[in-house]
Design a protein around this motif. Sequence first.
Motif, mmCIF file in Angstrom:
data_model
loop_
_atom_site.group_PDB
_atom_site.id
_atom_site.type_symbol
_atom_site.label_atom_id
_atom_site.label_comp_id
_atom_site.label_asym_id
_atom_site.label_seq_id
_atom_site.Cartn_x
_atom_site.Cartn_y
_atom_site.Cartn_z
ATOM 1 N N ASP A 60 0.811 -1.226 0.000
ATOM 2 C CA ASP A 60 0.000 0.000 0.000
ATOM 3 C C ASP A 60 0.846 1.279 0.000
ATOM 4 O O ASP A 60 0.370 2.338 0.414
ATOM 5 N N PHE A 61 2.117 1.200 -0.455
ATOM 6 C CA PHE A 61 2.955 2.408 -0.391
ATOM 7 C C PHE A 61 2.492 3.488 -1.371
ATOM 8 O O PHE A 61 2.660 4.679 -1.109
ATOM 9 N N ILE A 62 1.882 3.100 -2.504
ATOM 10 C CA ILE A 62 1.369 4.095 -3.457
ATOM 11 C C ILE A 62 0.295 4.942 -2.779
ATOM 12 O O ILE A 62 0.309 6.180 -2.875
ATOM 13 N N ASN A 63 -0.629 4.291 -2.094
ATOM 14 C CA ASN A 63 -1.710 5.006 -1.407
ATOM 15 C C ASN A 63 -1.148 5.968 -0.364
ATOM 16 O O ASN A 63 -1.621 7.112 -0.237
ATOM 17 N N GLN A 64 -0.117 5.534 0.365
ATOM 18 C CA GLN A 64 0.513 6.403 1.365
ATOM 19 C C GLN A 64 1.148 7.624 0.717
ATOM 20 O O GLN A 64 0.995 8.751 1.203
ATOM 21 N N LEU A 65 1.866 7.410 -0.387
ATOM 22 C CA LEU A 65 2.528 8.523 -1.077
ATOM 23 C C LEU A 65 1.510 9.527 -1.607
ATOM 24 O O LEU A 65 1.722 10.742 -1.528
ATOM 25 N N VAL A 66 0.412 9.021 -2.152
ATOM 26 C CA VAL A 66 -0.634 9.903 -2.685
ATOM 27 C C VAL A 66 -1.278 10.713 -1.559
ATOM 28 O O VAL A 66 -1.512 11.922 -1.704
ATOM 29 N N ASN A 67 -1.544 10.070 -0.432
ATOM 30 C CA ASN A 67 -2.109 10.787 0.723
ATOM 31 C C ASN A 67 -1.204 11.941 1.146
ATOM 32 O O ASN A 67 -1.674 13.065 1.381
ATOM 33 N N VAL A 68 0.080 11.660 1.246
ATOM 34 C CA VAL A 68 1.050 12.679 1.667
ATOM 35 C C VAL A 68 1.143 13.801 0.635
ATOM 36 O O VAL A 68 1.189 14.992 0.987
ATOM 37 N N ALA A 69 1.145 13.438 -0.647
ATOM 38 C CA ALA A 69 1.243 14.432 -1.722
ATOM 39 C C ALA A 69 0.039 15.372 -1.726
ATOM 40 O O ALA A 69 0.193 16.604 -1.795
ATOM 41 N N LEU A 70 -1.156 14.812 -1.651
ATOM 42 C CA LEU A 70 -2.367 15.635 -1.699
ATOM 43 C C LEU A 70 -2.496 16.520 -0.460
ATOM 44 O O LEU A 70 -2.847 17.703 -0.560
ATOM 45 N N TYR A 71 -2.194 15.958 0.701
ATOM 46 C CA TYR A 71 -2.282 16.751 1.937
ATOM 47 C C TYR A 71 -1.306 17.933 1.903
ATOM 48 O O TYR A 71 -1.672 19.074 2.213
ATOM 49 N N ASN A 72 -0.065 17.653 1.518
ATOM 50 C CA ASN A 72 0.949 18.713 1.533
ATOM 51 C C ASN A 72 0.755 19.725 0.413
ATOM 52 O O ASN A 72 1.160 20.884 0.552
ATOM 53 N N SER A 73 0.123 19.311 -0.673
ATOM 54 C CA SER A 73 -0.228 20.282 -1.699
ATOM 55 C C SER A 73 -1.119 21.372 -1.116
ATOM 56 O O SER A 73 -0.949 22.555 -1.409
ATOM 57 N N ASP A 74 -2.035 20.970 -0.256
ATOM 58 C CA ASP A 74 -2.942 21.933 0.372
ATOM 59 C C ASP A 74 -2.303 22.708 1.514
ATOM 60 O O ASP A 74 -2.572 23.898 1.690
ATOM 61 N N TYR A 75 -1.436 22.055 2.315
ATOM 62 C CA TYR A 75 -1.069 22.643 3.611
ATOM 63 C C TYR A 75 0.411 22.933 3.834
ATOM 64 O O TYR A 75 0.744 23.611 4.825
ATOM 65 N N LEU A 76 1.308 22.447 2.997
ATOM 66 C CA LEU A 76 2.733 22.730 3.228
ATOM 67 C C LEU A 76 3.002 24.219 3.038
ATOM 68 O O LEU A 76 2.601 24.817 2.030
ATOM 69 N N ALA A 77 3.687 24.807 4.016
ATOM 70 C CA ALA A 77 3.954 26.248 3.986
ATOM 71 C C ALA A 77 5.033 26.592 2.957
ATOM 72 O O ALA A 77 5.862 25.756 2.598
ATOM 73 N N GLU A 78 5.026 27.837 2.483
ATOM 74 C CA GLU A 78 6.073 28.311 1.578
ATOM 75 C C GLU A 78 7.407 28.329 2.319
ATOM 76 O O GLU A 78 7.466 28.570 3.523
ATOM 77 N N GLY A 79 8.460 28.055 1.574
ATOM 78 C CA GLY A 79 9.788 27.995 2.169
ATOM 79 C C GLY A 79 10.111 26.655 2.797
ATOM 80 O O GLY A 79 11.164 26.492 3.407
ATOM 81 N N LYS A 80 9.200 25.676 2.646
ATOM 82 C CA LYS A 80 9.402 24.348 3.232
ATOM 83 C C LYS A 80 9.712 23.321 2.145
ATOM 84 O O LYS A 80 9.069 23.305 1.093
ATOM 85 N N TYR A 81 10.701 22.477 2.437
ATOM 86 C CA TYR A 81 11.086 21.400 1.529
ATOM 87 C C TYR A 81 11.059 20.108 2.338
ATOM 88 O O TYR A 81 12.035 19.754 2.988
ATOM 89 N N LEU A 82 9.910 19.458 2.326
ATOM 90 C CA LEU A 82 9.647 18.341 3.221
ATOM 91 C C LEU A 82 10.248 17.042 2.713
ATOM 92 O O LEU A 82 10.065 16.677 1.554
ATOM 93 N N ASN A 83 10.951 16.364 3.607
ATOM 94 C CA ASN A 83 11.572 15.085 3.313
ATOM 95 C C ASN A 83 10.718 13.992 3.963
ATOM 96 O O ASN A 83 10.691 13.880 5.180
ATOM 97 N N PHE A 84 9.984 13.210 3.146
ATOM 98 C CA PHE A 84 9.091 12.202 3.697
ATOM 99 C C PHE A 84 9.534 10.817 3.246
ATOM 100 O O PHE A 84 9.633 10.535 2.048
ATOM 101 N N SER A 85 9.782 9.936 4.207
ATOM 102 C CA SER A 85 10.157 8.555 3.912
ATOM 103 C C SER A 85 9.048 7.634 4.405
ATOM 104 O O SER A 85 8.699 7.685 5.576
#
Length: 230
Positions: A205-230
């Motif tokens: 289920d790693f694809i589903n996890q990656l998509v969840n993280v991508a969609l959430y951070n598209s909405d909420y990651l602040a400017e100036g942030k470069y998030l490293n997600f493993s």
Amino acid sequence: MQAKQIKDKLKLLIEQASVIDPQLSKRLDEINRWVKYIRPGSLTAKPFVLAFLLEVITDSTIWLIIQSLPSEAGRQAKFNQMTPNERYWYSYLFPKWINSTDAKFYIWKKKMMAGEFNQFDGDIIKSIAQDIVRREGNIWQRYIADLSMATDLIVSNHQQKPLCIQVTSVSEEFHEQKYEKWQNALQLWEIERGLFLSYNPGESDFINQLVNVALYNSDYLAEGKYLNFS
């Protein structure tokens, strides 16, 4: 579009751009010199080169249409008709590429022509993109973004805020080194926020996890942030 038609269209765009956007004309002339002496049959045998040329022709055609509009209001109206990712590409990243020195361009053009370009994570990125679209998110892909700007996908969701993402299965040993290189590339191109997604293909289920993280951070990651997600 066949290889000969692509070469002819490239020459036509160089002429048009010389009047409307001389910097684009220079960039297209550089690309034209790269493929000028490649025979159409040999060019057809290089699918990545052809795909890149088609993207550049599409982007340049749209850019010239926008630049030809007589007023800023007209240009803005054209941008407003686009998806958030298209608008980000055509109003910001593509013109930035046209007008900047791209240190990587010479290197990856050479590799692409030599058949040394491989999209190792291509199937994973395709699966992520398909799942994002299925969930009514929006995606954008370009060779220029991938190879020069360390961006596999540009993603937007409910907030319509484009986010540049790189996907990698890099080993633990090289993870931090690759992350730093990626962050430096985004800052060089003045991309204000990004997501570095590492995955373990052995996990279920790693694809589903990656998509969840991508969609959430598209909405909420602040400017100036470069998030490293493993």
